[in-house]
Motif scaffolding. Sequence first.
Motif, mmCIF file in Angstrom:
data_model
loop_
_atom_site.group_PDB
_atom_site.id
_atom_site.type_symbol
_atom_site.label_atom_id
_atom_site.label_comp_id
_atom_site.label_asym_id
_atom_site.label_seq_id
_atom_site.Cartn_x
_atom_site.Cartn_y
_atom_site.Cartn_z
ATOM 1 N N TYR A 11 -16.601 25.577 20.902
ATOM 2 C CA TYR A 11 -16.824 27.010 21.104
ATOM 3 C C TYR A 11 -15.674 27.634 21.895
ATOM 4 N N ARG A 12 -15.146 26.860 22.845
ATOM 5 C CA ARG A 12 -13.985 27.331 23.610
ATOM 6 C C ARG A 12 -13.022 26.171 23.716
ATOM 7 N N LEU A 48 -22.097 26.577 10.562
ATOM 8 C CA LEU A 48 -20.874 26.386 9.779
ATOM 9 C C LEU A 48 -21.210 26.359 8.285
ATOM 10 N N LEU A 49 -22.304 25.677 7.954
ATOM 11 C CA LEU A 49 -22.712 25.609 6.542
ATOM 12 C C LEU A 49 -23.092 26.987 6.008
ATOM 13 N N ALA A 50 -23.705 27.792 6.886
ATOM 14 C CA ALA A 50 -24.142 29.126 6.460
ATOM 15 C C ALA A 50 -22.979 30.120 6.442
ATOM 16 N N GLY A 51 -21.822 29.689 6.913
ATOM 17 C CA GLY A 51 -20.667 30.588 6.927
ATOM 18 C C GLY A 51 -20.702 31.572 8.080
ATOM 19 N N PRO A 54 -16.407 30.126 11.392
ATOM 20 C CA PRO A 54 -15.352 29.538 10.563
ATOM 21 C C PRO A 54 -15.162 28.056 10.889
ATOM 22 N N LEU A 55 -14.755 27.275 9.915
ATOM 23 C CA LEU A 55 -14.460 25.862 10.175
ATOM 24 C C LEU A 55 -13.218 25.775 11.056
ATOM 25 N N GLN A 56 -13.195 24.792 11.938
ATOM 26 C CA GLN A 56 -11.999 24.581 12.753
ATOM 27 C C GLN A 56 -11.238 23.353 12.270
ATOM 28 N N PRO A 66 -14.449 23.505 -2.066
ATOM 29 C CA PRO A 66 -14.522 23.873 -0.647
ATOM 30 C C PRO A 66 -15.602 24.943 -0.413
ATOM 31 N N LEU A 67 -16.261 24.851 0.733
ATOM 32 C CA LEU A 67 -17.388 25.739 1.046
ATOM 33 C C LEU A 67 -17.056 27.219 0.796
#
Length: 307
Positions: A11-12, A48-51, A54-56, A66-67
């Motif tokens: 998260y940070r 992340l799955l629900a969008g 964002p993916l890191q 890709p998702l």
Amino acid sequence: MIQIDRLHYRYRAASPPALDGVSLDIGRGSVYGLLGPNGAGKTTLISLLAGLRPLQEGGITLDGEPLALWRAAHPTAIALVPQDYAFYSMLTVAENLDFFAGVQGFPRRQRREHCAAALAFACLEAVAGRLAGELSGGLRRRLNLAIGLTGAPDLLLLDEPTVGVDPQSRRFLLDAVKRFAAAGGTVLYTSHYMEEVEAVCDKVAIIDDGKVLLAGTLAGMKYGGAAALRLELARPLPEALAADWRGRFPEMETAKTTVAFPEFAADALAPIFSELAAFGVAVEQMEYGAPNLEQVFMQLTRHSLRD
Ligand code: ATP
């Protein structure tokens, strides 16, 4: 259907990772359980799955794509049913469904069809005209689920969907999850409740501190472990017998009138009962067998699911 490959998420920059190398393989038409204590990373993974985030690092693919691309091609195919109630209290059940189907951009006829199907699936027809804010806890949960279904999704992400409901509504929700998967849908189901996971999930991942500790079929998890033995005796184990057993079973643990063996072969059961009888020690209770899911979970995470 879904391949999750070495996901890392913070998260940070300076904070510990919420996800730390999570990889999972979730098959179509299955209910996949995600079990973990508070703060394990379940909601982060679902977000992340629900969008929603964002993916890191790491990747998610659906049917090999890709998702982000998959979502662009199928914008309503992934539905998130969040832990919190996500509807408007001042609207009726039917108005809520219509609103959420509407914001997904369906034309009027399709919207009506989806809403009717969602209403029927969650058995909410009788309360369609009631204000959502006046529903009981169980009906609210069902409305939350129905709203998730207004997009006719392929993949349902359920974040603790039965928190705060009565046993009857819980039963209903669990049956609904099974019906959804039986009709070809895929469900990712997070829960603190072991019994629920055992009732509905085909496969389970145990996650803690952002890491998958164990993933596989329920049968494999429950029965894969060695059988343990726990005896509750009428009095403490006599010292002479305790000394003998310590030599034969170095992992034996004793506490007052309890004797426990983390691994115990079935063919050694009869001899130890005879030895206890020879010392005149009665057995008041006995537990024998492979650990259940709750015990597997506790062994792996060192805390109970309800911590
Ligand atoms: P719970 O069962 O309590 O919902 P969880 O398994 O869903 O827990 P997450 O909510 O994904 O766990 O949290 C994983 C970690 O990320 C925790 O350490 C949490 O404190 C942290 N975290 C979650 N959301 C945020 C946020 N918005 N900002 C900063 N840290 C967060």
